[in-house]
Scaffold this motif. Structure first.
Motif, PDB file in Angstrom:
ATOM      1  N   PHE A  70       0.831  -1.206   0.000  1.00 33.73           N
ATOM      2  CA  PHE A  70       0.000   0.000   0.000  1.00 33.73           C
ATOM      3  C   PHE A  70       0.866   1.257   0.000  1.00 33.73           C
ATOM      4  O   PHE A  70       0.635   2.192  -0.767  1.00 33.73           O
ATOM      5  N   TRP A  75      -0.222  -0.125  -6.236  1.00 31.80           N
ATOM      6  CA  TRP A  75      -1.643  -0.295  -6.560  1.00 31.80           C
ATOM      7  C   TRP A  75      -2.456   0.906  -6.083  1.00 31.80           C
ATOM      8  O   TRP A  75      -3.325   1.402  -6.784  1.00 31.80           O
ATOM      9  N   SER A  76      -2.152   1.398  -4.911  1.00 31.89           N
ATOM     10  CA  SER A  76      -2.966   2.451  -4.292  1.00 31.89           C
ATOM     11  C   SER A  76      -2.864   3.794  -5.016  1.00 31.89           C
ATOM     12  O   SER A  76      -3.803   4.592  -4.974  1.00 31.89           O
ATOM     13  N   ARG A  77      -1.717   4.059  -5.692  1.00 35.76           N
ATOM     14  CA  ARG A  77      -1.531   5.375  -6.296  1.00 35.76           C
ATOM     15  C   ARG A  77      -1.365   5.329  -7.813  1.00 35.76           C
ATOM     16  O   ARG A  77      -1.047   6.363  -8.420  1.00 35.76           O
ATOM     17  N   ARG A  83      -5.696   0.261 -12.660  1.00 34.03           N
ATOM     18  CA  ARG A  83      -6.437  -0.699 -11.820  1.00 34.03           C
ATOM     19  C   ARG A  83      -7.617  -1.272 -12.590  1.00 34.03           C
ATOM     20  O   ARG A  83      -7.923  -2.462 -12.482  1.00 34.03           O
ATOM     21  N   GLU A 156     -10.006   8.857  -0.549  1.00 28.11           N
ATOM     22  CA  GLU A 156      -8.760   8.111  -0.667  1.00 28.11           C
ATOM     23  C   GLU A 156      -8.934   6.702  -0.098  1.00 28.11           C
ATOM     24  O   GLU A 156      -9.747   6.488   0.813  1.00 28.11           O
ATOM     25  N   PRO A 157      -8.161   5.723  -0.612  1.00 26.40           N
ATOM     26  CA  PRO A 157      -8.265   4.355  -0.070  1.00 26.40           C
ATOM     27  C   PRO A 157      -7.916   4.324   1.412  1.00 26.40           C
ATOM     28  O   PRO A 157      -6.979   4.990   1.853  1.00 26.40           O
ATOM     29  N   CYS A 184     -10.929   0.613  -5.080  1.00 25.07           N
ATOM     30  CA  CYS A 184     -10.584   1.817  -4.323  1.00 25.07           C
ATOM     31  C   CYS A 184      -9.078   2.000  -4.161  1.00 25.07           C
ATOM     32  O   CYS A 184      -8.624   3.093  -3.812  1.00 25.07           O
ATOM     33  N   GLY A 185      -8.293   0.948  -4.375  1.00 25.80           N
ATOM     34  CA  GLY A 185      -6.848   1.044  -4.220  1.00 25.80           C
ATOM     35  C   GLY A 185      -6.311   0.460  -2.934  1.00 25.80           C
ATOM     36  O   GLY A 185      -5.136   0.646  -2.601  1.00 25.80           O
ATOM     37  N   CYS A 186      -7.154  -0.264  -2.193  1.00 27.10           N
ATOM     38  CA  CYS A 186      -6.714  -0.858  -0.929  1.00 27.10           C
ATOM     39  C   CYS A 186      -5.888  -2.119  -1.165  1.00 27.10           C
ATOM     40  O   CYS A 186      -5.964  -2.747  -2.219  1.00 27.10           O
ATOM     41  N   SER A 187      -5.105  -2.492  -0.165  1.00 30.93           N
ATOM     42  CA  SER A 187      -4.514  -3.826  -0.086  1.00 30.93           C
ATOM     43  C   SER A 187      -5.439  -4.673   0.783  1.00 30.93           C
ATOM     44  O   SER A 187      -5.962  -4.187   1.788  1.00 30.93           O
ATOM     45  N   VAL A 216      -0.937  -7.083  -2.558  1.00 35.63           N
ATOM     46  CA  VAL A 216      -2.212  -6.354  -2.665  1.00 35.63           C
ATOM     47  C   VAL A 216      -3.399  -7.259  -2.384  1.00 35.63           C
ATOM     48  O   VAL A 216      -4.393  -6.826  -1.805  1.00 35.63           O
TER      49      VAL A 216
END
Length: 507
Positions: A70, A75-77, A83, A156-157, A184-187, A216
């Motif tokens: 993360f 993945w998150s950014r 994604r 934001e995630p 959403c971009g979470c792990s 992730v």
């Protein structure tokens, strides 16, 4: 396409390589302790495989990997389109491997192959596709201000998320949680139910193939009292999304209070009413809905409508037709496409359901169909449908969630009594109302204290509509729909103070 021959699915089962290791940081690994849990085929009572039994130390290393991924932004950014492309690839891989996944889930859970195919070939990949397509269509806001400021409101995630799954819909519930969380971009760390780990482990392999970066998406099989509790108490998990019993949902709230006050989303038990008013048409479709509302998936469904509240003037006709349809349900081997009702998840759970059946008779309900004797000495955990009449609101089977193929009919006198009894439950997940009067339908729907009300058909809605409960059936969190994203996002305000040097320029 559904093949009608059981031999087709049995041949696939014979060729399967059963996934048994945890999936952590992009690789399949054994539990650090080396411990395993035997997973049993509910139809035969035989051990299918020994699956990794993850515990607190495995949770620790998984959370560390998820947090590292993360923070790296891999993945998150990344751009939303990146994604989106990966999740769309995953949806296609699920479709391409749906028969194998369905057979694996049917073996592991006892669910009829026809139901598994519908869920895994259609609903699961559609869920990943729907949230993938939503990624680049979700916008923040700009708040109205004077010219000396600009205020941005961003979503934001939330960070590292744990998804704790039930055994009744293993891959479908995984998709309901994984797809929005990943979008959403979470792990994400997934803990499947210990009875049904293998299909989600295979999904993790497909996710890796689709391009989801290491760390992730992680899958940790394990027991609730070990891996589950370690997840709930972990200080570096930002949110938990849980589907399961109300009892365990309470524990997750306690774990959060005792640790880092992580966000907890809960979808829990139900005692959902199926309400038949005096003007309802007792059509074949309606009777089929009444039966499947109670017996679909062996009654192992949080929103099962087992509490069937019927106007007294219609009770006997309704009962006769429901019993006739229930007797026609095909009970059999899960890999036979003709099967409508497979085994319950375990012999222990079968015994629990039979205890409820015995309490119904003991407390005065009238048994008009009994499934207790069906293959009682056969291997596996089969149980035929049971139908009770003359339920009273205070009876145990009218109040507690049974989670098995037991339908109870409760006669009422008029719409007000129907509403009072329907709302007289500590649960509030789902309700069905049958009436030909739209005014009465809306009156009931607006006053029923539950998260979903279906009118003239048993349904939970579709992917676009949120699903969750009132009262002891859930929290404010919802699965499905755009509302599901709220569990996995947090809100940030950015306030830009401007010096206003151009404010006096006209135009």
């Amino acid at each position: 396409m559904i093949h009608e021959s059981p031999a087709f699915y049995l041949a696939i089962a014979d060729r399967l390589t059963l996934p048994t290791k945890a999936f952590i940081d992009g690789s399949f690994v054994a539990a650090k302790s080396g411990a395993v849990i035997e997973t049993v085929n509910p139809a035969t009572g035989l051990v299918l495989a020994a699956v990794a039994h993850c515990q607190a130390e495995d949770v620790d290393r998984t959370v560390a990997a998820a947090r590292r991924a993360f923070r790296s932004g891999v993945w998150s950014r990344v751009a939303p389109e990146a994604r989106k492309a990966v999740l769309l690839r995953l949806a296609e891989l699920i479709r391409a491997n749906s028969t194998e996944l369905a057979v694996l889930e049917s073996l592991d859970s006892g669910k009829p192959i026809r139901d598994c195919l519908k869920e895994i070939a259609i609903e699961v990949p559609d869920t990943f596709q729907w949230y993938a397509e939503l990624i680049d269509k979700s916008f923040g806001k700009v708040a109205p201000t004077g010219e000396q400021a600009c205020a941005l409101i961003l979503r934001e995630p939330i960070g590292v998320v744990a998804a704790v799954l039930p055994w009744n819909f293993p891959l479908l519930m995984a998709a309901w949680k994984l797809a929005p969380a990943l979008a959403c971009g979470c792990s994400v760390l997934v803990k499947p139910a210990e009875q049904t780990s293998m299909s989600i482990l295979r999904l993790a392999e497909l996710a890796n193939e689709a391009g989801i970066p290491a760390g992730v998406l992680n899958v940790l099989p394990g027991l609730g009292e070990t891996a589950g509790q370690a997840i709930g108490r972990h200080g570096d998990i930002d949110a938990v999304s849980f589907t399961g019993s109300t009892e365990v949902g309470r524990l997750f709230l306690r774990y959060a209070a005792d640790s880092n006050l992580k966000s907890i989303g809960l979808e829990m038990g139900g005692k959902s009413p199926f309400i038949v008013l005096d003007d309802a048409e007792l059509s074949p479709e309606m009777i089929d809905n009444a039966v499947m509302a109670a017996f679909w998936n062996g009654g192992q469904n949080c929103s099962a409508n087992m509490r069937q509240i019927v106007d007294r003037s219609r009770q006997e006709e309704f009962l006769d037709r429901v019993v006739e349809r229930a007797k026609a349900l095909v009970i059999g081997a899960p890999l036979d496409p003709a099967t409508e009702l497979g085994p319950l998840i375990t012999r222990e759970h079968r015994r629990r359901v039979l205890d409820y059946v015995e309490s119904g008779s003991r407390e005065g309900a009238r048994a008009v169909l009994s499934g207790a004797a069906f293959d009682s000495d056969a291997p596996g955990s089969f149980l035929g449908p049971t139908v009770f009449a003359d339920l009273a609101p205070e009876m145990t089977i009218a109040r507690e969630e049974i989670f098995g193929p037991v339908l109870g009919v409760m006669p009422v006198d008029g719409i007000e009594q129907a509403l009072t009894i329907a709302n007289g439950s500590e649960y509030g997940l789902h309700a069905t109302v049958y009436t030909r009067d739209i005014d009465r339908a809306l009156f009931m729907a607006r006053r029923l204290a539950c998260g979903t009300v279906a009118v003239n058909g048993f349904t939970e809605g579709d992917l676009k509509t949120p699903f969750g409960g009132y009262k002891r059936s859930g929290s404010l969190a919802r699965d499905k729909g755009t509302e599901a994203m709220a569990q996995y996002l947090q809100t940030k305000t950015i306030w830009l103070s401007l010096d206003g040097r151009y404010a006096s320029i006209p135009g």
